[in-house]
Design a protein around this motif. Structure first.
Motif, PDB file in Angstrom:
ATOM      1  N   ARG A 264      -1.151  -9.826  -5.287  1.00  0.00           N
ATOM      2  CA  ARG A 264      -1.086  -8.382  -5.051  1.00  0.00           C
ATOM      3  C   ARG A 264      -0.275  -8.102  -3.793  1.00  0.00           C
ATOM      4  O   ARG A 264       0.507  -7.130  -3.740  1.00  0.00           O
ATOM      5  CB  ARG A 264      -2.494  -7.794  -4.909  1.00  0.00           C
ATOM      6  CG  ARG A 264      -3.231  -7.622  -6.225  1.00  0.00           C
ATOM      7  CD  ARG A 264      -4.360  -6.610  -6.098  1.00  0.00           C
ATOM      8  NE  ARG A 264      -5.329  -6.984  -5.095  1.00  0.00           N
ATOM      9  CZ  ARG A 264      -6.453  -7.661  -5.344  1.00  0.00           C
ATOM     10  NH1 ARG A 264      -6.704  -8.054  -6.593  1.00  0.00           N
ATOM     11  NH2 ARG A 264      -7.295  -7.954  -4.398  1.00  0.00           N
TER      12      ARG A 264
ATOM     13  N   HIS B  28       3.070  -5.752  -3.287  1.00  0.00           N
ATOM     14  CA  HIS B  28       3.259  -4.753  -2.235  1.00  0.00           C
ATOM     15  C   HIS B  28       4.596  -4.966  -1.535  1.00  0.00           C
ATOM     16  O   HIS B  28       5.310  -4.004  -1.215  1.00  0.00           O
ATOM     17  CB  HIS B  28       2.118  -4.828  -1.215  1.00  0.00           C
ATOM     18  CG  HIS B  28       0.789  -4.451  -1.785  1.00  0.00           C
ATOM     19  ND1 HIS B  28      -0.403  -4.810  -1.200  1.00  0.00           N
ATOM     20  CD2 HIS B  28       0.455  -3.748  -2.899  1.00  0.00           C
ATOM     21  CE1 HIS B  28      -1.410  -4.345  -1.925  1.00  0.00           C
ATOM     22  NE2 HIS B  28      -0.908  -3.701  -2.952  1.00  0.00           N
ATOM     23  N   CYS B  29       4.931  -6.236  -1.302  1.00  0.00           N
ATOM     24  CA  CYS B  29       6.218  -6.542  -0.659  1.00  0.00           C
ATOM     25  C   CYS B  29       7.390  -6.151  -1.546  1.00  0.00           C
ATOM     26  O   CYS B  29       8.426  -5.700  -1.061  1.00  0.00           O
ATOM     27  CB  CYS B  29       6.293  -8.026  -0.323  1.00  0.00           C
ATOM     28  SG  CYS B  29       5.121  -8.561   0.941  1.00  0.00           S
TER      29      CYS B  29
ATOM     30  N   LYS C 253       7.362  -3.666  -3.666  1.00  0.00           N
ATOM     31  CA  LYS C 253       7.407  -2.202  -3.709  1.00  0.00           C
ATOM     32  C   LYS C 253       7.992  -1.614  -2.434  1.00  0.00           C
ATOM     33  O   LYS C 253       8.868  -0.736  -2.488  1.00  0.00           O
ATOM     34  CB  LYS C 253       5.987  -1.671  -3.931  1.00  0.00           C
ATOM     35  CG  LYS C 253       5.865  -0.155  -3.912  1.00  0.00           C
ATOM     36  CD  LYS C 253       6.560   0.484  -5.092  1.00  0.00           C
ATOM     37  CE  LYS C 253       6.307   1.992  -5.118  1.00  0.00           C
ATOM     38  NZ  LYS C 253       7.034   2.624  -6.249  1.00  0.00           N
ATOM     39  N   TYR C 254       7.546  -2.097  -1.271  1.00  0.00           N
ATOM     40  CA  TYR C 254       7.921  -1.460  -0.005  1.00  0.00           C
ATOM     41  C   TYR C 254       8.873  -2.316   0.836  1.00  0.00           C
ATOM     42  O   TYR C 254       9.210  -1.935   1.959  1.00  0.00           O
ATOM     43  CB  TYR C 254       6.663  -1.147   0.801  1.00  0.00           C
ATOM     44  CG  TYR C 254       5.744  -0.195   0.074  1.00  0.00           C
ATOM     45  CD1 TYR C 254       6.097   1.131  -0.123  1.00  0.00           C
ATOM     46  CD2 TYR C 254       4.525  -0.634  -0.458  1.00  0.00           C
ATOM     47  CE1 TYR C 254       5.267   1.995  -0.804  1.00  0.00           C
ATOM     48  CE2 TYR C 254       3.687   0.227  -1.141  1.00  0.00           C
ATOM     49  CZ  TYR C 254       4.062   1.543  -1.314  1.00  0.00           C
ATOM     50  OH  TYR C 254       3.233   2.402  -2.001  1.00  0.00           O
TER      51      TYR C 254
ATOM     52  N   ASP D 264       0.037  -1.152   3.521  1.00  0.00           N
ATOM     53  CA  ASP D 264       0.505  -0.845   2.169  1.00  0.00           C
ATOM     54  C   ASP D 264      -0.576  -1.027   1.123  1.00  0.00           C
ATOM     55  O   ASP D 264      -0.426  -0.577  -0.017  1.00  0.00           O
ATOM     56  CB  ASP D 264       1.714  -1.723   1.824  1.00  0.00           C
ATOM     57  CG  ASP D 264       2.931  -1.388   2.686  1.00  0.00           C
ATOM     58  OD1 ASP D 264       3.036  -0.234   3.116  1.00  0.00           O
ATOM     59  OD2 ASP D 264       3.762  -2.286   2.915  1.00  0.00           O
ATOM     60  N   ASN D 265      -1.701  -1.668   1.505  1.00  0.00           N
ATOM     61  CA  ASN D 265      -2.817  -1.803   0.566  1.00  0.00           C
ATOM     62  C   ASN D 265      -3.382  -0.442   0.193  1.00  0.00           C
ATOM     63  O   ASN D 265      -3.910  -0.255  -0.903  1.00  0.00           O
ATOM     64  CB  ASN D 265      -3.924  -2.662   1.171  1.00  0.00           C
ATOM     65  CG  ASN D 265      -3.493  -4.109   1.357  1.00  0.00           C
ATOM     66  OD1 ASN D 265      -2.594  -4.574   0.681  1.00  0.00           O
ATOM     67  ND2 ASN D 265      -4.129  -4.801   2.287  1.00  0.00           N
TER      68      ASN D 265
ATOM     69  N   LEU E 130      -0.585   1.430  -2.200  1.00  0.00           N
ATOM     70  CA  LEU E 130      -0.486   0.924  -3.573  1.00  0.00           C
ATOM     71  C   LEU E 130      -1.815   0.254  -3.925  1.00  0.00           C
ATOM     72  O   LEU E 130      -2.013  -0.938  -3.752  1.00  0.00           O
ATOM     73  CB  LEU E 130       0.666  -0.083  -3.682  1.00  0.00           C
ATOM     74  CG  LEU E 130       0.957  -0.640  -5.091  1.00  0.00           C
ATOM     75  CD1 LEU E 130       1.337   0.478  -6.050  1.00  0.00           C
ATOM     76  CD2 LEU E 130       2.064  -1.691  -5.031  1.00  0.00           C
TER      77      LEU E 130
END
Length: 232
Positions: free
Chosen positions: A191, A195-196, A198-199, A206-207, A210
């Motif tokens: 997960r 996140h990495c 996505k952003y 960022d948790n 997303l």
């Protein structure tokens, strides 16, 4: 070929297999003859290996041993160390004298359930049945290849990731597994990789941007999903 004649009566098939075995292999553009065994990576090599090792199965059965074999990886189960040592000697002698094969000295050992052993990607012991470290690293390696930060996080990327997760989940998420903590740790890890993607960065903040619910709506599956029904 002798073993194959026990299960195949068609002379044309036997002739075709023999030609396959003697066809030779290409190494750096140069053809080299094959005089022993089957070409590594050949399409029918696994089948021929199973036919050959079927002789070993029957030998162990006739000797009264309990065993399990998958392709060329097998475990012989005994009630005492002495019996296990005897089994190892019998296997070595039978493979060498009857099949012209040798055991791998690095991968073959006599052990106890308390000490544990590796089999088919599992680490097995008297109180554990979990993914071995090599299996965990293999999973992570394949996840890294599918979650490169420069790529976009979309349903197509999720779909490719799910194929890998389902494969590992179905294999290791058995009703006798004890890899619950491993699955949860790996879920959190990939997960973070998403996140990495996505952003384009790694940040705990960022948790909250997303959340898991959003990933689930995108179709993401988790390793722990394959153990939830067993815990309910």
């Amino acid at each position: 070929m002798a073993g194959l004649t026990n299960v195949v009566a068609d002379g044309n098939i036997l002739s075709l297999v023999e030609k396959f075995l003697k066809a030779g292999v290409m190494e750096e553009g140069v053809r080299k003859p094959t005089t022993v065994g089957t070409p590594q990576g050949g399409v029918i090599s696994p089948l021929l290996a199973n036919i050959a090792l079927n002789f070993l199965d029957w030998h162990l059965h006739e000797q009264g041993y309990r065993f399990v074999r998958y392709a060329d990886d097998f475990v012989v189960l005994c009630k005492s160390k002495q019996r296990a040592e005897e089994a190892r000697i019998q296997v070595e002698n039978f493979l060498g004298e009857e099949l012209g094969l040798t055991l791998s000295s690095e991968k073959t050992k006599v052990t106890t359930f308390k000490e544990g052993f590796a089999f088919l990607g599992f680490e097995l012991g008297s109180h554990r049945c979990r993914m071995r470290e090599k299996s965990v690293e293999n999973f992570k390696k394949q996840i890294r290849e599918k979650t490169i930060r420069s790529r976009n996080l979309d349903k197509q990327a999720i779909g490719k990731l799910n194929e890998l997760v389902r494969g590992f989940g179905n294999h290791f998420g058995t009703d006798f597994s004890t890899c619950w903590n491993q699955f949860r740790t790996l879920d959190r890890w990939y997960r973070m990789r998403l996140h990495c993607m996505k952003y384009k960065r790694k940040s705990g903040k960022d948790n909250y941007r997303l959340r898991n619910k959003r990933l689930v709506r995108m179709g993401l599956v988790f390793l722990s999903d394959y153990l939830y029904p067993l815990r309910c």
